[in-house]
Design an enzyme around this catalytic site. Structure first.
Site, PDB file in Angstrom:
ATOM      1  N   TYR B  98       0.735  -1.116  -0.041  1.00 16.29           N
ATOM      2  CA  TYR B  98       0.047   0.106  -0.041  1.00 16.29           C
ATOM      3  C   TYR B  98       0.620   1.450  -0.141  1.00 16.29           C
ATOM      4  CZ  TYR B  98      -4.425  -2.269   0.275  1.00 16.29           C
ATOM      5  OH  TYR B  98      -5.572  -3.192   0.019  1.00 16.29           O
ATOM      6  N   GLU B 192      -1.815 -29.205  11.957  1.00 17.14           N
ATOM      7  CA  GLU B 192      -2.340 -28.451  10.484  1.00 17.14           C
ATOM      8  C   GLU B 192      -3.216 -27.464  10.569  1.00 17.14           C
ATOM      9  OE1 GLU B 192      -3.060 -30.939   7.204  1.00 17.14           O
ATOM     10  OE2 GLU B 192      -4.129 -29.341   6.008  1.00 17.14           O
ATOM     11  N   ASP B 244      -3.537 -33.638   8.221  1.00 14.24           N
ATOM     12  CA  ASP B 244      -4.263 -34.578   7.584  1.00 14.24           C
ATOM     13  C   ASP B 244      -3.629 -35.503   6.616  1.00 14.24           C
ATOM     14  OD1 ASP B 244      -6.721 -33.138   8.313  1.00 14.24           O
ATOM     15  OD2 ASP B 244      -6.917 -31.816   6.662  1.00 14.24           O
TER      16      ASP B 244
END
Lengths: 592, 362
Positions: B98, B192, B244
């Site tokens: 920005y 995770e 996972d």
């Protein structure tokens, strides 16, 4: 008591020409008011152009549509053609299906059933006679007012007058029911397209609102004359063969085949008869229908040289280019005339013109203009072999956008012209050309030839635009870059920028080649890109030439009148008492 | 904030700018050279267990139209970093975007149209100047959360991470200045999903098992990776990774362990080669009878599995077996599928059991 059969027989006799017209008007181009108006204009203009071209006269045509009331119009057309000899005038204009063509010849006339249908339409919708003025260069003007005797299909002469008059030409005035529209399938569209494919014609048109349109002449040479040829055995159909046999003066089949058909020698003729199992010495007038069929089979499959193709009258590449330029003003034009070839025993030739950019609308689908023997086809585009071939071509590779199976997008106008002694239409309406494989192949080859040039132009244009953008990018990013570099190093930004500008100027040509490794081509003028050099000024010059120097006098008309008329080909025939810029004078109004 | 590296890094950036200006004054095309960061230049060091960047260099040239805009942007970022170093400020990469984004005069273009234009150039600048992102006074947006038996000093404040309720410590981008004051933990458990961390915190797993929990919330951010590395390096804590059972989870493990392709130049600082993979594995499905709660592999999943099979650092036999087994089963298993046993199953049986049995994949 009369029998049913007798009564029926009476009914058969009473089927009048009017009834015939009423039953078939959808085939003749009169199915609705809007199309009827266009059909009348088209018959008149096509006739005028054919007459002039046959007589080797550069056509100058004046057309006017006057609104009489919301649904009725007066059509006035005037040409500088050879005129019509006095005794033929009534039959040509007021007898349906008058005159028939035995020889094949490329002409516009194949489009409709003739001007007499318009005369009948006028009579049926307004009850008024059609007025004809004709001058053949003998110092006279013959003026007729004609109706058709509907019962007998014979001319009904309302008035007949001969006055003095120089020069030659024809003028027709008729009142018709119609609907006037602008835009698609309008008189204006028809005239504009006609002007593209007939750039040797000068047309002035005054529409019902009194607005004058000019379609100036862009080229002062007529296309090569079309030569009549005899039917070729491969394209013969049963009806034509029977008709030929009935009218022939030949006393035996060998003589008949060699004199009435194209490319048949004595040997061929005997061979054909043998294969059909018919004695070559038979009189053609005494052959049964079954035997005609046998002969036809043998004819259609005989090993015979293709018909001569020099009988055609193509528009030619240069003329198409000039026609497109003057009517559409594209920035680039590519043209492709294919050599003549043959389908089913009929010679034909395909010519394509493609205009790109300039005044053409940037958005939307490209416009496809179809022509048969120099006449625009405005209806039934989707079933025509021309539109089908255009869509099938695959325009992406030539730089246009196109989604599968639809008309490509872009500022492009495509003209496809089929010149032939016999144009095969898909239906009796004669608005779409049938997709014979030979025709489709030629159309596709012609489109490819022209589109390839277009593709090269578009890609060159894109590349030069890219090169421009590149230079611009260096310029705009340099400002930001130099401020950052100044912050990093403390060196004045302006100083860096001045040097950087120099570096860009020195190196940019090289870098684009070195860094992209392809050798950027930045708009070279190879002179063979189909682009007329200095197109606008040259065009103007040409037009001026047209006006200043009389066009070459046309040989077939060595009369004094023809030269005087040709001296000022743009002006309308004074005898018909019209001023180009003013509305038609009162004298005519009173004469009605 | 000041770093010891400040004068050196500022000098490196300035030197690069001076080189470009010299190019211009000498009438040459302004250009800089930088290491290629594409996968073709990322290699795996088997001995160290780390990804590293190879020696391929590429040139960024202002006069090459394809580079022009990037070249300008790179220099703008460089000059801004120099300014940050001089001012002793640190900006997030979003703030940097920005700060530098503005309209280019006379055009409809901005210097940057999106953060995805500036982020890769920051990584370029890191490799070009051989500096760390933090040394350029830039930080990534923080991501990752920590709970556990450890007391940290951050900017003079003392943080007891066992007393952070269910909120936890948001791991910042820069953790090099952390001081570890006390530590009772026996290991670090990297998880995770944040949802699984929430579950473990509610079960007081970290208290009961003397563990440090780090939740990644998807792919591991720099700060979290650096912190895992520091905990392993300074406190000698073993690190277990719990993701996972799918190619995406396995790749998260490989990033924590060997580094990422994008930041291959920083693997030495960010990767923890000693960490071990705890689950979920394909074997877990059978061991814990989870067949009914697997999810079907989609085409993208299968494609990703095949990509992993091609990576140099996935060539260990047990990983190849694991990935092939996944393809054979055509299934993947999520951490939270363990809830099918019971909510507390993961905290009371699955994790403690696996750790006790040392059931790890290396």
């Amino acid at each position: 008591m009369t029998t049913i059969a007798e009564r029926n027989a009476k009914d058969h006799k009473s089927i009048s020409v009017a009834e015939f017209f009423e039953r078939n008007k959808h085939l003749l181009g009169f199915e609705n008011d809007q199309k009827s108006l266009l059909t009348c204009v088209r018959e008149a203009v096509d006739n005028a152009l054919d007459a002039c071209e046959d007589a080797r006269i550069l056509p100058s045509i004046y057309l006017e549509l006057k609104q009489l009331d919301p649904t009725h119009f007066k059509l006035i057309i005037e040409d500088n053609g050879p005129g019509i000899v006095k005794q033929n005038i009534p039959n040509i204009f007021a007898k349906l299906l008058y005159g028939s063509k035995f020889n094949l010849k490329q002409s516009r006339g194949q489009q409709g059933i003739g001007i007499s249908a318009s005369v009948l339409y006028s009579q049926l919708t307004t009850g008024k006679p059609t007025k004809i003025y004709s001058k053949i260069g003998d110092g006279n003007t013959h003026i007729y007012e004609l109706n058709i005797n509907i019962k007998k299909n014979e001319p009904d002469i309302i008035s007949e007058l001969t006055v003095d008059g120089d020069g030659h030409g024809t003028r027709i005035e008729m009142c018709i029911k119609g609907k006037y529209i602008r835009g698609k399938q309008s008189v204006e569209e028809y005239l504009m397209e006609t002007a593209i494919m007939n750039p040797f014609a000068s047309i002035v048109y005054i529409n019902p609102e009194g607005k004058q349109f000019e379609y100036p002449r862009a080229i002062d040479t007529l296309p090569k004359a079309a030569e009549p040829i005899k039917p070729h055995p491969h394209g013969l159909e049963l009806g034509i063969l029977m008709r030929l046999m009935k009218h022939t003066p030949s006393k035996n089949l060998t003589a008949f085949f060699t004199t009435e058909l194209s490319r048949v020698g004595r040997g061929n003729a005997v061979d054909i008869c043998n294969r059909a199992g018919i004695n070559p010495k038979t009189n053609p007038k005494r052959i049964s229908r079954d035997d005609v069929e046998k002969l036809l089979n043998a004819l259609n499959t005989a090993k015979i040289a293709k018909p001569p193709t020099d009988c055609l009258s193509p528009v030619d590449e240069d003329a198409i280019k000039k026609g497109l330029k003057k009517e559409m003003n594209p920035e680039f034009i590519a043209v492709m005339s294919r050599p003549p070839t043959v389908y089913k025993g009929y010679p034909f030739q395909i010519e394509v013109g493609i205009g790109y950019g300039g005044d053409l609308p940037a958005e939307g689908p490209i416009s496809i203009m179809r022509f048969a023997n120099k006449v625009p086809l405005l209806y039934q585009q989707s079933s025509c072999v021309i539109a089908k071939s255009v869509i099938k071509l695959g325009w992406k590779r030539y730089g246009l956008k196109q989604s599968n199976g639809s008309i490509p997008l872009g500022p492009v106008a495509v003209t496809v012209h089929m010149a032939s002694v016999w144009v095969p239409y898909t239906s009796e309406g004669k608005e779409a050309i049938a997709a014979y494989p030979e025709i489709q192949k030629e159309v596709t080859l012609a489109l490819q030839g022209a589109a390839r040039k277009l593709g090269i132009y578009i890609s060159k244009k894109r590349k030069s635009k890219e090169a421009e953008e590149r230079l611009r990018a260096f310029d705009i990013y340099a400002g930001e870059l130099c401020v950052a570099l100044s912050d990093l190093t403390g060196v004045e930004a302006e100083k860096i920028q001045t040097s950087l500008k120099q570096v860009v100027a020195d190196k940019v040509g090289d870098t684009s080649i070195v860094l992209h490794g392809k050798g950027m081509e930045i708009q070279t003028d190879d002179g063979d890109d189909g682009m007329p050099k200095t197109p606008v000024s040259e065009q103007k010059e040409q037009e001026e030439n047209n006006n200043n120097t009389p066009p070459p006098t046309q040989q077939p008309h060595p009369t004094e009148q023809s030269t005087t008329a040709n001296e000022n080909p743009q002006s309308r025939l004074d005898i018909f008492n019209n001023d180009k810029t003013k509305k038609a004078p009162e004298t005519e109004e009173t004469s009605e | 904030m000041k770093f010891e590296s400040d004068p050196i890094v500022a000098e490196k950036i300035t030197k690069m700018g001076k080189k470009v200006v010299a190019d211009i004054f000498d009438g040459n095309a302004p250009a800089v050279s930088l290491p290629v960061r594409a996968s073709s230049n990322v290699h795996y060091d088997k001995d160290k267990g780390l990804l590293y960047l190879g020696n391929s260099m590429s040139e960024r040239n202002f006069l090459n139209f394809a580079h022009t805009r990037k070249f300008m942007q790179t220099m703008i970022i460089a000059s801004k970093c120099k300014e940050l170093i001089e001012k002793g400020k640190t900006a997030s990469i979003r703030e940097l975007y920005y700060e530098l984004k503005h309209n280019i005069p006379g055009t409809k273009e901005n210097t940057f149209e999106g953060q995805d234009e500036s982020d890769p150039l920051i990584e370029d600048l890191e490799t070009m100047t051989d500096s760390l992102r933090e040394e350029l006074h830039l930080k990534a947006d923080s991501s990752g959360i920590l709970f556990g038996q450890i007391v940290i000093e951050d900017t003079g404040d003392r943080i007891d991470c066992s007393k952070l309720g269910k909120s936890g410590l948001a791991i910042p981008s820069i953790v090099d200045d952390y001081k570890f004051l006390e530590c009772d933990a026996k290991y670090v458990l990297v998880v995770e999903t944040k949802a699984m961390v929430d579950r473990l915190v509610e079960e007081k797993y970290h208290i009961k098992n003397n563990a440090i929990l780090i939740g990644l919330g998807g792919q591991a951010a720099r700060g979290a990776r650096r912190l895992i590395k520091l905990l392993n390096e300074r406190l000698k804590l073993p690190v277990y990774v719990f993701t996972d059972g799918d190619p995406w989870g396995y790749y998260i493990y490989s990033v924590v362990k060997t580094g990422s392709m994008n930041l291959a130049h920083e693997s030495k600082r960010l990767a923890t080669p000693e960490c071990r993979f705890l689950g979920m594995t394909m074997k877990d499905i059978d061991t814990f009878s989870l067949q009914k709660v697997t999810e079907q592999l989609k085409d993208v999943d299968k494609k990703r599995v095949n990509q992993l099979l091609n990576y140099e650092w996935f060539q260990k036999l047990h990983w190849r077996k694991e990935l092939k087994s996944m393809l054979n089963k055509g299934a993947r298993i999520e951490q939270q599928a363990l809830a099918s046993k019971s909510l507390e199953f993961v905290a009371t049986e699955y994790l403690p059991g696996k750790i006790a049995r040392k059931e790890f994949l290396d």
